[in-house]
Design a protein around this motif. Structure first.
Motif, PDB file in Angstrom:
ATOM      1  N   PHE A 178      35.578  40.338  91.651  1.00  0.00           N
ATOM      2  CA  PHE A 178      36.583  40.042  90.250  1.00  0.00           C
ATOM      3  C   PHE A 178      36.324  40.218  89.034  1.00  0.00           C
ATOM      4  N   THR A 179      37.051  40.028  87.841  1.00  0.00           N
ATOM      5  CA  THR A 179      37.209  40.124  86.758  1.00  0.00           C
ATOM      6  C   THR A 179      37.259  39.905  85.841  1.00  0.00           C
ATOM      7  N   ALA A 180      36.090  39.083  84.999  1.00  0.00           N
ATOM      8  CA  ALA A 180      36.469  37.360  84.404  1.00  0.00           C
ATOM      9  C   ALA A 180      37.377  37.915  82.942  1.00  0.00           C
ATOM     10  N   PRO A 181      37.790  36.645  82.364  1.00  0.00           N
ATOM     11  CA  PRO A 181      37.578  35.595  82.278  1.00  0.00           C
ATOM     12  C   PRO A 181      38.258  35.209  83.437  1.00  0.00           C
ATOM     13  N   ALA A 182      37.763  34.198  83.980  1.00  0.00           N
ATOM     14  CA  ALA A 182      38.188  33.691  85.250  1.00  0.00           C
ATOM     15  C   ALA A 182      37.429  31.811  85.833  1.00  0.00           C
ATOM     16  N   ILE A 183      37.837  30.624  87.161  1.00  0.00           N
ATOM     17  CA  ILE A 183      37.585  29.922  86.998  1.00  0.00           C
ATOM     18  C   ILE A 183      36.757  30.421  88.365  1.00  0.00           C
ATOM     19  N   ILE A 184      35.435  29.092  88.980  1.00  0.00           N
ATOM     20  CA  ILE A 184      35.099  29.498  89.583  1.00  0.00           C
ATOM     21  C   ILE A 184      35.533  28.019  90.475  1.00  0.00           C
ATOM     22  N   ILE A 185      36.042  27.783  91.535  1.00  0.00           N
ATOM     23  CA  ILE A 185      36.260  26.667  91.828  1.00  0.00           C
ATOM     24  C   ILE A 185      36.024  26.232  93.444  1.00  0.00           C
ATOM     25  N   ALA A 218      32.974  20.427  96.626  1.00  0.00           N
ATOM     26  CA  ALA A 218      34.215  20.331  96.792  1.00  0.00           C
ATOM     27  C   ALA A 218      35.179  20.354  95.099  1.00  0.00           C
ATOM     28  N   GLY A 219      35.905  20.275  94.278  1.00  0.00           N
ATOM     29  CA  GLY A 219      36.935  20.451  93.120  1.00  0.00           C
ATOM     30  C   GLY A 219      35.683  21.557  91.937  1.00  0.00           C
ATOM     31  N   ASN A 220      34.550  21.390  91.568  1.00  0.00           N
ATOM     32  CA  ASN A 220      33.411  21.415  91.082  1.00  0.00           C
ATOM     33  C   ASN A 220      33.955  23.038  90.276  1.00  0.00           C
ATOM     34  N   THR A 221      34.253  23.037  89.374  1.00  0.00           N
ATOM     35  CA  THR A 221      34.559  24.180  88.339  1.00  0.00           C
ATOM     36  C   THR A 221      33.470  25.016  87.101  1.00  0.00           C
ATOM     37  N   LYS A 222      33.581  26.409  87.566  1.00  0.00           N
ATOM     38  CA  LYS A 222      32.903  27.483  86.370  1.00  0.00           C
ATOM     39  C   LYS A 222      33.866  28.573  86.216  1.00  0.00           C
ATOM     40  N   PHE A 223      33.181  28.584  84.715  1.00  0.00           N
ATOM     41  CA  PHE A 223      34.003  28.990  83.730  1.00  0.00           C
ATOM     42  C   PHE A 223      32.849  30.544  83.212  1.00  0.00           C
ATOM     43  N   VAL A 224      33.851  31.957  84.156  1.00  0.00           N
ATOM     44  CA  VAL A 224      32.717  32.905  84.026  1.00  0.00           C
ATOM     45  C   VAL A 224      34.133  33.579  82.811  1.00  0.00           C
ATOM     46  N   GLU A 225      32.782  33.681  81.938  1.00  0.00           N
ATOM     47  CA  GLU A 225      33.791  34.305  80.736  1.00  0.00           C
ATOM     48  C   GLU A 225      33.758  36.411  79.872  1.00  0.00           C
ATOM     49  N   LYS A 226      32.309  36.745  81.374  1.00  0.00           N
ATOM     50  CA  LYS A 226      32.574  38.437  81.341  1.00  0.00           C
ATOM     51  C   LYS A 226      31.726  39.221  81.996  1.00  0.00           C
ATOM     52  N   GLY A 227      33.019  39.640  82.921  1.00  0.00           N
ATOM     53  CA  GLY A 227      31.608  40.970  83.829  1.00  0.00           C
ATOM     54  C   GLY A 227      32.252  40.901  84.656  1.00  0.00           C
ATOM     55  N   ILE A 228      32.322  41.363  85.842  1.00  0.00           N
ATOM     56  CA  ILE A 228      32.804  41.339  86.844  1.00  0.00           C
ATOM     57  C   ILE A 228      31.707  40.774  87.810  1.00  0.00           C
ATOM     58  N   PHE A 229      32.328  39.713  89.351  1.00  0.00           N
ATOM     59  CA  PHE A 229      31.227  39.358  89.881  1.00  0.00           C
ATOM     60  C   PHE A 229      32.004  39.195  90.811  1.00  0.00           C
ATOM     61  N   THR A 230      31.415  38.056  92.198  1.00  0.00           N
ATOM     62  CA  THR A 230      32.359  38.286  93.315  1.00  0.00           C
ATOM     63  C   THR A 230      31.399  36.417  94.012  1.00  0.00           C
ATOM     64  N   ILE A 231      31.800  36.354  94.896  1.00  0.00           N
ATOM     65  CA  ILE A 231      32.018  35.090  95.307  1.00  0.00           C
ATOM     66  C   ILE A 231      31.484  34.914  97.252  1.00  0.00           C
ATOM     67  N   ASN A 232      31.400  34.246  97.575  1.00  0.00           N
ATOM     68  CA  ASN A 232      31.259  34.242  98.507  1.00  0.00           C
ATOM     69  C   ASN A 232      32.013  33.140  99.410  1.00  0.00           C
ATOM     70  N   ASP A 233      32.861  33.360 100.342  1.00  0.00           N
ATOM     71  CA  ASP A 233      34.235  32.181 101.338  1.00  0.00           C
ATOM     72  C   ASP A 233      33.644  30.607 100.981  1.00  0.00           C
ATOM     73  N   ASP A 234      32.935  30.254 100.181  1.00  0.00           N
ATOM     74  CA  ASP A 234      32.499  28.648  99.511  1.00  0.00           C
ATOM     75  C   ASP A 234      32.835  28.259  98.013  1.00  0.00           C
ATOM     76  N   ALA A 235      34.213  29.034  98.368  1.00  0.00           N
ATOM     77  CA  ALA A 235      34.909  28.865  96.375  1.00  0.00           C
ATOM     78  C   ALA A 235      35.989  29.928  96.284  1.00  0.00           C
ATOM     79  N   TYR A 236      36.746  29.876  95.591  1.00  0.00           N
ATOM     80  CA  TYR A 236      38.524  30.420  95.361  1.00  0.00           C
ATOM     81  C   TYR A 236      37.944  30.731  93.449  1.00  0.00           C
ATOM     82  N   VAL A 237      38.458  31.897  93.222  1.00  0.00           N
ATOM     83  CA  VAL A 237      38.394  32.829  92.135  1.00  0.00           C
ATOM     84  C   VAL A 237      40.207  32.478  91.194  1.00  0.00           C
ATOM     85  N   ILE A 238      40.127  32.413  90.559  1.00  0.00           N
ATOM     86  CA  ILE A 238      41.809  31.531  89.477  1.00  0.00           C
ATOM     87  C   ILE A 238      41.616  32.867  88.282  1.00  0.00           C
TER      88      ILE A 238
END
Length: 119
Positions: A63-70, A76-96
């Motif tokens: 995924f490419t930032a900016p993005a929200i991880i939820i 569950a329900g906690n969020t994190k803002f990813v400001e820049k760069g590329i990243f990935t996540i495991n299946d414990d979260a969604y990327v918005i």
């Protein structure tokens, strides 16, 4: 307005485990992808993995930032803002991310703060 009209919601990578991360270190800085999870704290990461890592026979989602991880498991329900760069996540979260036609209409950092207030 429906959330999915403005935002792309994508699930994380099934099978992206600590073992996979350790077995697939980035070949160089250009191939390096930060790895977040649902339990990742603001200042920590699970590590970095090579951009071309294969999971279950297909290339992992990056995924490419900016993005929200939820978070969808555990905190569950906690969020994190990813400001820049590329990243990935495991299946414990969604990327918005914001859909192309709304990029100039929605401030994603503001959206993350609103979402977090409902957690």
């Amino acid at each position: 307005m429906v959330i999915r009209e403005c935002f792309q919601v994508t699930g994380g990578n099934s099978g992206l485990t600590e073992s996979v991360i350790y077995q697939n270190p980035p070949k160089n800085e250009e191939q390096s992808v930060k790895v977040y999870s649902g339990s990742t704290l603001e200042t920590t990461l699970l590590g970095s993995v090579d951009k071309d890592t294969m999971l279950n026979g297909k290339r992992m989602s990056v995924f490419t930032a900016p993005a929200i991880i939820i978070v969808r498991k555990g905190l569950a329900g906690n969020t994190k803002f990813v400001e820049k760069g590329i990243f990935t996540i495991n299946d414990d979260a969604y990327v918005i991310t914001i859909k192309e036609k709304y990029l100039d209409k929605i401030n994603i950092e503001w959206a993350q703060k609103v979402l977090q207030s409902y957690a």
